[in-house]
Design a protein around this motif. Structure first.
Motif, mmCIF file in Angstrom:
data_model
loop_
_atom_site.group_PDB
_atom_site.id
_atom_site.type_symbol
_atom_site.label_atom_id
_atom_site.label_comp_id
_atom_site.label_asym_id
_atom_site.label_seq_id
_atom_site.Cartn_x
_atom_site.Cartn_y
_atom_site.Cartn_z
ATOM 1 N N SER A 145 0.897 -1.263 0.106
ATOM 2 C CA SER A 145 -0.265 0.246 0.093
ATOM 3 C C SER A 145 0.780 1.521 0.376
ATOM 4 N N PHE A 146 0.166 2.325 -0.522
ATOM 5 C CA PHE A 146 1.137 3.481 -0.768
ATOM 6 C C PHE A 146 1.467 4.096 0.307
ATOM 7 N N GLY A 147 0.447 3.874 1.475
ATOM 8 C CA GLY A 147 0.857 4.719 2.809
ATOM 9 C C GLY A 147 2.178 3.973 3.883
ATOM 10 N N LEU A 148 1.814 2.382 3.431
ATOM 11 C CA LEU A 148 2.373 1.653 4.278
ATOM 12 C C LEU A 148 3.514 1.690 3.727
ATOM 13 N N LEU A 149 4.229 2.195 2.198
ATOM 14 C CA LEU A 149 5.228 1.968 2.185
ATOM 15 C C LEU A 149 5.528 3.074 2.260
ATOM 16 N N LEU A 150 5.182 4.561 2.421
ATOM 17 C CA LEU A 150 5.942 5.629 3.017
ATOM 18 C C LEU A 150 6.294 5.506 3.851
ATOM 19 N N ARG A 151 5.484 4.876 4.977
ATOM 20 C CA ARG A 151 6.082 4.949 6.440
ATOM 21 C C ARG A 151 7.098 3.964 6.052
ATOM 22 N N GLN A 152 7.357 3.321 5.634
ATOM 23 C CA GLN A 152 8.972 2.191 5.818
ATOM 24 C C GLN A 152 9.946 2.864 4.670
ATOM 25 N N VAL A 153 9.460 3.264 3.949
ATOM 26 C CA VAL A 153 11.234 4.701 3.112
ATOM 27 C C VAL A 153 11.313 5.359 4.909
ATOM 28 N N ARG A 154 10.528 6.430 5.420
ATOM 29 C CA ARG A 154 10.289 6.848 6.119
ATOM 30 C C ARG A 154 11.809 6.472 7.620
ATOM 31 N N ASP A 155 11.379 5.162 7.838
ATOM 32 C CA ASP A 155 11.538 4.706 9.301
ATOM 33 C C ASP A 155 12.783 4.765 8.559
ATOM 34 N N GLY A 156 13.300 3.621 7.346
ATOM 35 C CA GLY A 156 14.205 3.048 6.725
ATOM 36 C C GLY A 156 15.203 4.863 7.155
ATOM 37 N N LEU A 157 15.238 6.041 6.927
ATOM 38 C CA LEU A 157 15.928 7.424 6.289
ATOM 39 C C LEU A 157 16.030 7.045 7.688
ATOM 40 N N VAL A 158 15.315 7.638 8.458
ATOM 41 C CA VAL A 158 15.352 7.423 10.086
ATOM 42 C C VAL A 158 16.303 6.518 10.494
ATOM 43 N N ARG A 159 16.244 5.808 10.309
ATOM 44 C CA ARG A 159 17.216 4.761 11.274
ATOM 45 C C ARG A 159 18.850 4.907 10.592
ATOM 46 N N GLN A 160 18.667 4.759 9.236
ATOM 47 C CA GLN A 160 20.016 4.873 8.611
ATOM 48 C C GLN A 160 21.196 6.324 9.145
ATOM 49 N N LEU A 161 19.806 7.828 9.081
ATOM 50 C CA LEU A 161 20.294 9.027 9.580
ATOM 51 C C LEU A 161 20.913 8.783 10.508
ATOM 52 N N ASP A 162 20.111 8.122 11.888
ATOM 53 C CA ASP A 162 20.884 7.305 12.873
ATOM 54 C C ASP A 162 21.627 7.140 13.833
ATOM 55 N N THR A 163 21.802 5.619 12.362
ATOM 56 C CA THR A 163 23.305 5.643 12.939
ATOM 57 C C THR A 163 24.038 6.588 12.350
ATOM 58 N N SER A 164 23.886 7.132 11.590
ATOM 59 C CA SER A 164 25.018 7.771 11.324
ATOM 60 C C SER A 164 25.805 9.236 11.997
ATOM 61 N N MET A 165 24.554 9.546 12.897
ATOM 62 C CA MET A 165 24.928 10.406 13.434
ATOM 63 C C MET A 165 25.509 10.207 14.847
ATOM 64 N N ALA A 166 24.986 8.679 15.315
ATOM 65 C CA ALA A 166 25.919 8.028 16.602
ATOM 66 C C ALA A 166 27.571 8.459 16.865
ATOM 67 N N GLU A 167 27.192 8.689 15.423
ATOM 68 C CA GLU A 167 29.365 8.329 15.124
ATOM 69 C C GLU A 167 29.253 9.763 15.887
ATOM 70 N N GLU A 168 28.654 10.977 15.573
ATOM 71 C CA GLU A 168 29.035 12.933 16.084
ATOM 72 C C GLU A 168 29.245 12.271 17.786
#
Length: 147
Positions: free
Chosen positions: A10-33
């Protein structure tokens, strides 16, 4: 065993999965700070980089957050030396939030991390496909804005 999906997501689920994946990746990158900050701090600094000086209420509206959540965000950013609360120039009752030089420097580093996260996520898309995706997402977003 993972069952293959027979229907597209579903469009909504796909948007949520993309958003959550981006947040996870960015949080992982920012943890290096090693600063103990996450995506909410990233968004706060992003908005402040564009809007500061502004009031806490203006920041809350821009982030679509309740004022108490923004107060906690600002407390953390202030403790880190990234923002200052100063008397508002036109309203004696209000404070305005000012981004410090340290806050601007941190935002520049985090923005690079955010840009890299987006680039990594869209690495399999051509330049034209990226432009088309952004165009389509912008149209969907704009259709949801109430006139």
């Amino acid at each position: 065993m993972i069952c293959p999906e027979t229907t597209p997501p579903s469009f909504g689920l796909l948007l949520r999965q993309v958003r959550d994946g981006l947040v996870r990746q960015l949080d992982t990158s920012m943890a290096e700070e090693n600063l103990g900050i996450g995506f909410t701090h990233y968004l706060g600094l992003k908005v402040l980089a564009a809007k500061a000086p502004c009031t806490a209420n203006e920041l809350a509206q821009a982030l679509d957050q309740v004022p108490s959540a923004v107060t906690r965000l600002l407390d953390k950013l202030e403790a880190m030396g990234c923002v200052r609360r100063e008397p508002h120039a036109q309203d004696r009752r209000a404070l305005q939030i000012v981004l410090t030089d340290e806050g601007r420097q941190l935002w520049a580093r985090l923005k690079q991390r955010g840009d890299q996260t987006i680039d990594d996520a869209m690495r399999d898309l051509s330049t034209d496909e990226r432009a088309q995706l952004l165009s389509l997402m912008t149209r969907v977003r704009d259709s949801l804005i109430t006139p």
